[in-house]
Design a protein around this motif. Sequence first.
Motif, mmCIF file in Angstrom:
data_model
loop_
_atom_site.group_PDB
_atom_site.id
_atom_site.type_symbol
_atom_site.label_atom_id
_atom_site.label_comp_id
_atom_site.label_asym_id
_atom_site.label_seq_id
_atom_site.Cartn_x
_atom_site.Cartn_y
_atom_site.Cartn_z
ATOM 1 N N LYS A 186 -1.524 3.283 5.944
ATOM 2 C CA LYS A 186 -2.232 4.477 6.436
ATOM 3 C C LYS A 186 -2.489 4.394 7.940
ATOM 4 O O LYS A 186 -2.834 5.385 8.564
ATOM 5 N N LYS A 187 -2.382 3.192 8.488
ATOM 6 C CA LYS A 187 -2.701 3.019 9.908
ATOM 7 C C LYS A 187 -1.493 3.231 10.815
ATOM 8 O O LYS A 187 -1.604 3.122 12.029
ATOM 9 N N PRO A 189 2.578 7.805 3.304
ATOM 10 C CA PRO A 189 2.387 6.366 3.124
ATOM 11 C C PRO A 189 1.330 6.114 2.065
ATOM 12 O O PRO A 189 0.224 6.641 2.151
ATOM 13 N N ASN A 204 -1.966 -2.058 6.698
ATOM 14 C CA ASN A 204 -2.209 -0.930 5.810
ATOM 15 C C ASN A 204 -1.324 0.237 6.269
ATOM 16 O O ASN A 204 -1.358 0.629 7.438
ATOM 17 N N ARG A 235 -1.579 4.139 -0.059
ATOM 18 C CA ARG A 235 -2.690 3.305 0.406
ATOM 19 C C ARG A 235 -2.503 1.859 -0.068
ATOM 20 O O ARG A 235 -3.039 1.435 -1.071
ATOM 21 N N MET A 236 -1.644 1.157 0.659
ATOM 22 C CA MET A 236 -1.352 -0.258 0.390
ATOM 23 C C MET A 236 -0.600 -0.776 1.610
ATOM 24 O O MET A 236 -0.370 -0.004 2.549
#
Lengths: 230, 208
Positions: B104-105, B67, B102, B69-70
């Motif tokens: 990344k989460k 994924p 996000n 970073r956005m």
Amino acid sequence: MKTAIRKAISLILSKDAELLNVLGTTVRMSLSSSLVALLLGVPLGILLGTSRFRGKNVISVINRTFMAMPPVVCGLLFYILFSGVGPLRAFHLMYSVKLMILAQIALITPIVAGNMESFSASIAAPVMETAKGLGLKKGKTFLLLMNECVFQIFFAFLLAFSRAIAEVGAVSMVGGAIAWKTNVMTTSIMEYTNKGDMPRAMGLGIILMVIALIVNVITHAVEKKVAREK
Amino acid sequence: MKSKALKKEYGGRVVLDVPEMEFEKGRVYAVMGANGSGKTTFARELVSGGIEDKSVRTGYMPQKNYPFRMSVKKNVLLSGVSEEEADRLLSRLGMAQLAGENAKKLSGGETAKLALARILGKGFDLLILDEPTASMDVESTLESEKMIREYAEDKNAAVILITHSAGQAYRIADELIFLHKGMLFEKGPAKDTIDDPKTEEARKFISL
């Protein structure tokens, strides 16, 4: 000791001209050298971490060797090059802030590059494989890679700045620790201590520690933000 | 479209040695085989110039989903789809409420859904999906299968689906390719191959 600390604090609060001059020279030198090291070290590190080319391993090993270069060796090298008998004497940079900045750039660029190399190598493969799978062009892939490295670039800057501001060996050799000209916090602390002027030495020490504290608070905050993202 | 004969060695050990193969647009090809049978190597070789016709647009969703970073939606928009299409893809995978999050989460399963939505947004002639539903729940897996099938038909693309699930291959694949120790052991209609494997290796694997 208590008296020295009290006097040191009063010197800081009274905005002592000599202290301010040393502080200004230090900040100018550290910020300039960190920024240039960042501009040189980040692309070099990303290149080493993400690409395959002939001679890459040689450059990587040389860079790691320079990461461990003692500051006095760096200072000596610049001294030999720019002193009155050196091949670059015509530039008349000896005992100037400019040469101190150059010496620091040589010292901290490898650290920034090495840091970026390790990080970008760890994320390059999945980023590039995903981008290639999506059919993205090289320019877009590079931008995505940079976007993934944003926090690491910031860490690299803080690392470079911390190293620059605390460095004493190279700057004293090429700067000469001249009062009101090339004296920075670390060289001034040594000088004041040798003269027995403990309040001024302590005052600079306190400022240096406060700067270190600020850098660490920012680093911690960024680390927490990165951890929250994961 | 035709793939080249592909051969790959690591340290003297042959990990892939398969002949040329033909892939037709609009069809789904399931690639099965045990761990280390060469499925991912086959996919990577196809992506890295393994197709004879250089003009074939090849897409690839790796096994490990990354994924960026956005936000989740921006990740999908990377494929070049419109905002509406990105919303539609995310919504079908039950990810509409996570569009602004996000990326990344996300959890592992959510990241897999994001990666699938992202790759399905773009039109390819050949799309290779490496275990796209491995970490998804049953409901998302079934919806993903529908979307993969639709992709092949609507975009007129050949889809190569690497999977460990004979059930999944049975549900959506037209053909099945079975690899064993880097070699092609079977290639034929998916349902027939699953119902009646010709080789002992495929029989053992599919019956598990």
